[in-house]
Design a protein around this motif. Structure first.
Motif, PDB file in Angstrom:
ATOM      1  N   GLY A   1      15.340  16.412 -23.438  1.00 15.96           N
ATOM      2  CA  GLY A   1      16.409  15.427 -23.348  1.00 15.96           C
ATOM      3  C   GLY A   1      16.514  14.510 -24.539  1.00 15.96           C
ATOM      4  N   PHE A   2      15.472  14.430 -25.386  1.00 15.89           N
ATOM      5  CA  PHE A   2      15.562  13.543 -26.553  1.00 15.89           C
ATOM      6  C   PHE A   2      16.606  14.091 -27.522  1.00 15.89           C
ATOM      7  N   GLY A   3      17.507  13.229 -27.950  1.00 23.56           N
ATOM      8  CA  GLY A   3      18.518  13.635 -28.918  1.00 23.56           C
ATOM      9  C   GLY A   3      19.745  14.276 -28.318  1.00 23.56           C
ATOM     10  N   THR A   4      19.763  14.492 -27.012  1.00 20.17           N
ATOM     11  CA  THR A   4      20.921  15.127 -26.388  1.00 20.17           C
ATOM     12  C   THR A   4      21.787  14.132 -25.628  1.00 20.17           C
ATOM     13  N   GLY A   5      21.252  12.969 -25.318  1.00 20.32           N
ATOM     14  CA  GLY A   5      22.015  11.956 -24.592  1.00 20.32           C
ATOM     15  C   GLY A   5      22.328  10.777 -25.481  1.00 20.32           C
ATOM     16  N   ALA A   6      22.924   9.763 -24.898  1.00 22.28           N
ATOM     17  CA  ALA A   6      23.329   8.604 -25.688  1.00 22.28           C
ATOM     18  C   ALA A   6      22.271   7.513 -25.699  1.00 22.28           C
ATOM     19  N   SER A   7      21.222   7.634 -24.902  1.00 27.28           N
ATOM     20  CA  SER A   7      20.344   6.495 -24.728  1.00 27.28           C
ATOM     21  C   SER A   7      18.925   6.912 -24.408  1.00 27.28           C
ATOM     22  N   LEU A   8      18.009   6.022 -24.767  1.00 28.17           N
ATOM     23  CA  LEU A   8      16.663   6.053 -24.215  1.00 28.17           C
ATOM     24  C   LEU A   8      16.663   5.127 -22.996  1.00 28.17           C
TER      25      LEU A   8
ATOM     26  N   ILE B   1       9.077   3.814 -22.529  1.00 27.67           N
ATOM     27  CA  ILE B   1      10.400   4.202 -23.032  1.00 27.67           C
ATOM     28  C   ILE B   1      10.462   5.703 -23.237  1.00 27.67           C
ATOM     29  N   HIS B   2      11.450   6.329 -22.612  1.00 26.17           N
ATOM     30  CA  HIS B   2      11.603   7.786 -22.644  1.00 26.17           C
ATOM     31  C   HIS B   2      13.084   8.142 -22.604  1.00 26.17           C
ATOM     32  N   PRO B   3      13.466   9.394 -22.970  1.00 24.79           N
ATOM     33  CA  PRO B   3      12.593  10.450 -23.495  1.00 24.79           C
ATOM     34  C   PRO B   3      12.224  10.186 -24.943  1.00 24.79           C
ATOM     35  N   SER B   4      10.959  10.412 -25.266  1.00 23.07           N
ATOM     36  CA  SER B   4      10.489  10.218 -26.634  1.00 23.07           C
ATOM     37  C   SER B   4      10.660  11.516 -27.419  1.00 23.07           C
TER      38      SER B   4
END
Length: 416
Positions: A32-39, A24-27
């Protein structure tokens, strides 16, 4: 059958820590973590164990055969050109180890019961033996989740159930409808301010005071106590200035028909006003280009699936004035419309007794410790600015509470 993560993902990364295959990413810590809507779950390495589904607070992780085809494709596409990671390769992040330190603060005050405050409460319970008082001016728990998430996204609101379990903990004292300024500061060893940043940013154009801000409109359609109804909604066209998910939420609510509104958990008055507004068309106006748009792909696809023929996307358009004729652009074009909505971001407000950076809309801090005010800490949007979704507050709270614990340890050390 592998698992996939849907667009309802809150990105709190609980699933990352339990996945035995590092699929599971981005961790946290990865670009990219925290900038998109999904992992996303890598279908090449997922072993169908279901650990992610068991721990997901919003039921976003599902078996691929029970997920929408678009969600399955989106998960696969994220990893299409990425190297397969070994299960032992945890990149730059490792699951947090919870060493409880009994010599820490005895009493902590958490101001704000939204995601930032509740994740901070969780971290304090895990890392200290302190008694924790949680206060919020609202009589309701949940903050942004309860009054900021669109009512047609009920799965995202399920995380409130996690917060409710936290306030029932024997070391947590929940005081709803309370102004923190009325509590004596000397009763607490530390204060964690998690008050968010819900003030709408302004365009700075003539006539803007007659527009409806995202702050006011979202609060109204979510039934926040004290929220006022917008000025009369006048069809057939409305303009929404903004290119983030909140702007898309507003457009989706404006274009929902009576049947769709009946399926949402909204106050009756809201349902009646929206159903009879006469708004049949929405212009979404971006001041920058599509490459700089802040909305996520799932949010855009959801809007277009609802009303593709009633939404116009405009980019590189700069408003200069709002009048009874509509919205004037810097090209002298006038977009005829009955209502203007602004959704260009949020900013924090000053907190009595604490420093404030008006340019960034935050309380100046170092890893959560307020500059120049020992014993005071911040987390969430008032700490880092109004960016990142609900789950990003978990990593943010971990950092703040670790800073608090480290300061307590230093104060308790001999010779300190």
């Amino acid at each position: 059958m592998t698992f996939a993560i849907s667009g309802d993902c809150c990105s709190d990364a609980s699933c990352v820590a339990v996945c035995p295959m590092n699929s599971i990413h981005p961790s946290p810590g990865e670009p990219g973590f925290g900038t998109g809507a999904s992992l996303f779950i890598d279908p090449r390495t997922c072993i169908d164990c279901g650990a992610c589904a068991d721990i997901c607070p919003v039921d976003a992780a599902k078996p691929a055969d029970r997920s929408a085809a678009a969600d399955v494709e989106r998960n696969a596409a994220y990893f299409a050109e990425r190297e397969v990671l070994e299960a032992t390769d945890l990149d730059s992040w490792e699951p947090v180890s919870y060493e409880v330190w009994g010599g820490g603060p005895r009493r902590v005050l958490v101001v704000g019961a939204g995601p930032a405050g509740m994740y901070a409460t969780r971290e304090l319970l895990l890392r200290t033996t302190a008694d924790i008082t949680v206060v919020d001016r609202s009589p309701d728990l949940g903050g942004l989740v309860r009054f900021g998430v669109a009512p047609d996204h009920p799965q995202t609101k399920q995380i409130i159930g996690t917060f409710e379990r936290l306030i029932r903990h024997p070391r947590v004292h929940w005081r709803p409808g309370t102004d923190a300024a009325t509590l004596p500061r000397d009763r607490y060893d530390a204060v964690v301010h998690a008050v968010g940043a819900r003030q709408s940013r302004r365009l700075g154009i003539p006539g803007e005071d007659a527009a409806c801000t995202a702050e006011d409109f979202v609060a109204w359609y979510n039934g926040r106590p004290g929220a006022a109804a917008p000025a009369a909604l006048v069809g057939p066209r409305a303009v929404v200035v903004g290119n983030g998910n909140v702007a898309l939420d507003i457009a989706r609510m404006l274009l929902s028909d009576e049947k769709q509104l009946r399926d949402m958990e909204v106050p009756r008055e809201v349902r009646q006003v929206l159903a009879t507004s006469g708004i049949k068309e929405v212009v979404l106006l971006g001041r920058r280009g599509p490459d700089q748009a802040a909305y996520t792909e799932p949010a855009l696809q959801e809007l277009l699936a609802l009303a593709d023929d009633r939404v116009e996307l405009r980019y590189h358009a700069r408003p200069t004035a709002w009048t009874s004729y509509g919205l004037t652009l810097d090209t002298s074009e006038v977009i005829a419309a009955g209502n203007l909505f602004t959704a260009i971001g949020f900013e924090g407000a000053p907190i009595d007794g604490l420093p404030f950076d008006p340019d960034r809309g935050i309380v100046p801090n170092v890893r959560g410790a307020v500059v120049g005010r020992p014993g005071h800490y911040v987390t969430g949007w008032i700490k880092r600015g109004a960016r990142g979704g609900i789950g990003v507050n978990k990593a943010c709270a971990q950092e703040t509470v670790m800073t608090l614990v480290s300061a307590s340890r230093a104060a308790a050390s001999p010779g300190s």
